[in-house]
Write a protein that holds these residues in place. Sequence first.
Motif, mmCIF file in Angstrom:
data_model
loop_
_atom_site.group_PDB
_atom_site.id
_atom_site.type_symbol
_atom_site.label_atom_id
_atom_site.label_comp_id
_atom_site.label_asym_id
_atom_site.label_seq_id
_atom_site.Cartn_x
_atom_site.Cartn_y
_atom_site.Cartn_z
ATOM 1 N N LEU A 37 0.815 -1.210 0.000
ATOM 2 C CA LEU A 37 0.000 0.000 0.000
ATOM 3 C C LEU A 37 0.852 1.266 0.000
ATOM 4 C CD1 LEU A 37 -2.863 -0.949 2.487
ATOM 5 C CD2 LEU A 37 -3.030 -0.696 0.025
ATOM 6 N N SER A 38 2.071 1.175 0.541
ATOM 7 C CA SER A 38 2.938 2.356 0.580
ATOM 8 C C SER A 38 3.401 2.751 -0.817
ATOM 9 C CB SER A 38 4.147 2.098 1.474
ATOM 10 O OG SER A 38 4.964 1.094 0.914
ATOM 11 N N ASN A 39 3.299 1.835 -1.783
ATOM 12 C CA ASN A 39 3.699 2.127 -3.158
ATOM 13 C C ASN A 39 2.525 2.580 -4.028
ATOM 14 O OD1 ASN A 39 6.295 1.337 -2.504
ATOM 15 N ND2 ASN A 39 5.942 -0.768 -3.106
ATOM 16 N N LEU A 40 1.380 2.792 -3.413
ATOM 17 C CA LEU A 40 0.180 3.211 -4.137
ATOM 18 C C LEU A 40 -0.310 4.563 -3.632
ATOM 19 C CD1 LEU A 40 -1.913 -0.085 -4.060
ATOM 20 C CD2 LEU A 40 -0.510 0.767 -5.934
ATOM 21 N N ALA A 41 -0.901 5.338 -4.533
ATOM 22 C CA ALA A 41 -1.564 6.587 -4.157
ATOM 23 C C ALA A 41 -2.874 6.665 -4.934
ATOM 24 C CB ALA A 41 -0.690 7.783 -4.492
ATOM 25 N N VAL A 42 -3.884 7.220 -4.307
ATOM 26 C CA VAL A 42 -5.180 7.366 -4.961
ATOM 27 C C VAL A 42 -5.039 8.386 -6.087
ATOM 28 C CG1 VAL A 42 -7.564 8.128 -4.611
ATOM 29 C CG2 VAL A 42 -6.436 6.762 -2.879
ATOM 30 N N ALA A 43 -5.674 8.109 -7.233
ATOM 31 C CA ALA A 43 -5.666 9.040 -8.361
ATOM 32 C C ALA A 43 -6.692 10.138 -8.097
ATOM 33 C CB ALA A 43 -5.986 8.303 -9.647
ATOM 34 N N ASP A 44 -6.287 11.382 -8.310
ATOM 35 C CA ASP A 44 -7.174 12.527 -8.098
ATOM 36 C C ASP A 44 -8.358 12.433 -9.058
ATOM 37 O OD1 ASP A 44 -8.332 15.166 -8.073
ATOM 38 O OD2 ASP A 44 -6.479 15.863 -7.138
ATOM 39 N N PRO A 45 -9.593 12.598 -8.562
ATOM 40 C CA PRO A 45 -10.769 12.506 -9.443
ATOM 41 C C PRO A 45 -10.767 13.565 -10.541
ATOM 42 C CG PRO A 45 -11.435 12.514 -7.129
ATOM 43 C CD PRO A 45 -9.970 12.780 -7.164
ATOM 44 N N LYS A 46 -10.090 14.688 -10.321
ATOM 45 C CA LYS A 46 -10.087 15.788 -11.291
ATOM 46 C C LYS A 46 -9.127 15.533 -12.455
ATOM 47 C CE LYS A 46 -11.411 20.300 -9.985
ATOM 48 N NZ LYS A 46 -11.186 21.467 -9.186
ATOM 49 N N ASP A 47 -7.846 15.228 -12.147
ATOM 50 C CA ASP A 47 -6.854 15.114 -13.220
ATOM 51 C C ASP A 47 -6.170 13.758 -13.322
ATOM 52 O OD1 ASP A 47 -5.246 15.251 -10.997
ATOM 53 O OD2 ASP A 47 -4.255 17.124 -11.554
ATOM 54 N N GLY A 48 -6.461 12.824 -12.418
ATOM 55 C CA GLY A 48 -5.898 11.477 -12.511
ATOM 56 C C GLY A 48 -4.484 11.332 -11.983
ATOM 57 N N LYS A 49 -3.909 12.403 -11.445
ATOM 58 C CA LYS A 49 -2.559 12.321 -10.890
ATOM 59 C C LYS A 49 -2.622 11.850 -9.440
ATOM 60 C CE LYS A 49 -0.559 15.818 -13.867
ATOM 61 N NZ LYS A 49 0.070 17.137 -13.950
ATOM 62 N N ALA A 50 -1.490 11.377 -8.917
ATOM 63 C CA ALA A 50 -1.438 10.852 -7.552
ATOM 64 C C ALA A 50 -1.719 11.955 -6.544
ATOM 65 C CB ALA A 50 -0.068 10.247 -7.288
ATOM 66 N N THR A 51 -2.481 11.622 -5.519
ATOM 67 C CA THR A 51 -2.805 12.577 -4.466
ATOM 68 C C THR A 51 -2.827 11.887 -3.118
ATOM 69 O OG1 THR A 51 -4.419 14.207 -3.694
ATOM 70 C CG2 THR A 51 -5.299 12.239 -4.715
ATOM 71 N N ARG A 52 -2.614 12.669 -2.082
ATOM 72 C CA ARG A 52 -2.781 12.146 -0.731
ATOM 73 C C ARG A 52 -4.257 12.215 -0.367
ATOM 74 N NH1 ARG A 52 0.451 15.529 2.972
ATOM 75 N NH2 ARG A 52 -0.003 17.134 1.463
ATOM 76 N N VAL A 53 -4.623 11.481 0.671
ATOM 77 C CA VAL A 53 -6.034 11.390 1.057
ATOM 78 C C VAL A 53 -6.225 11.976 2.442
ATOM 79 C CG1 VAL A 53 -7.937 9.802 1.531
ATOM 80 C CG2 VAL A 53 -6.368 9.327 -0.337
ATOM 81 N N GLY A 54 -7.236 12.831 2.568
ATOM 82 C CA GLY A 54 -7.615 13.381 3.862
ATOM 83 C C GLY A 54 -9.044 12.981 4.158
ATOM 84 N N PHE A 55 -9.508 13.332 5.328
ATOM 85 C CA PHE A 55 -10.880 13.011 5.723
ATOM 86 C C PHE A 55 -11.611 14.279 6.117
ATOM 87 C CE2 PHE A 55 -8.571 9.094 6.331
ATOM 88 C CZ PHE A 55 -9.419 8.165 5.757
ATOM 89 N N LYS A 56 -12.919 14.272 5.864
ATOM 90 C CA LYS A 56 -13.737 15.436 6.150
ATOM 91 C C LYS A 56 -15.092 14.932 6.628
ATOM 92 C CE LYS A 56 -15.300 19.498 3.577
ATOM 93 N NZ LYS A 56 -15.294 20.093 2.228
ATOM 94 N N ILE A 57 -15.665 15.593 7.609
ATOM 95 C CA ILE A 57 -16.995 15.216 8.085
ATOM 96 C C ILE A 57 -17.993 16.216 7.499
ATOM 97 C CG2 ILE A 57 -18.479 14.938 10.093
ATOM 98 C CD1 ILE A 57 -15.964 14.005 11.602
ATOM 99 N N LEU A 58 -18.945 15.691 6.737
ATOM 100 C CA LEU A 58 -19.942 16.538 6.081
ATOM 101 C C LEU A 58 -20.995 17.000 7.079
ATOM 102 C CD1 LEU A 58 -20.491 14.506 2.796
ATOM 103 C CD2 LEU A 58 -18.989 16.468 3.161
ATOM 104 N N ASP A 59 -21.845 17.935 6.637
ATOM 105 C CA ASP A 59 -22.897 18.482 7.499
ATOM 106 C C ASP A 59 -23.867 17.419 7.978
ATOM 107 O OD1 ASP A 59 -21.804 20.979 7.157
ATOM 108 O OD2 ASP A 59 -23.082 21.457 5.423
#
Length: 105
Positions: free
Chosen positions: A66-88
Amino acid sequence: MAAKIKKGDKVVVLAGRDKGRSGEVLRVIPDEGRAVVDGVNIVKRHQRQTKDREAGIINKAAPINLSNLAVADPKDGKATRVGFKILDDGRKVRVAKRSGELIDG
């Protein structure tokens, strides 16, 4: 800790012989910290004959760390880090750090 990479995610390989390639996560193995990605880390395996499949050498996707993988950004497909957010409405969702887009609806 919440999972940053889940089954069905589009990911980009950051290191190894398949660096730069991308694919969809078929299976996550959290105990080993690995994931199987479609079309990445392909190995040849000898297959024994059974009643429903033929014997021979087959190509198969092997787990990758898993350390060799990164999620692809939904906008441009490039590697991005992942954060968390709590919605309303109280749901906890994953967010791409690169663009701020929601990863899971």
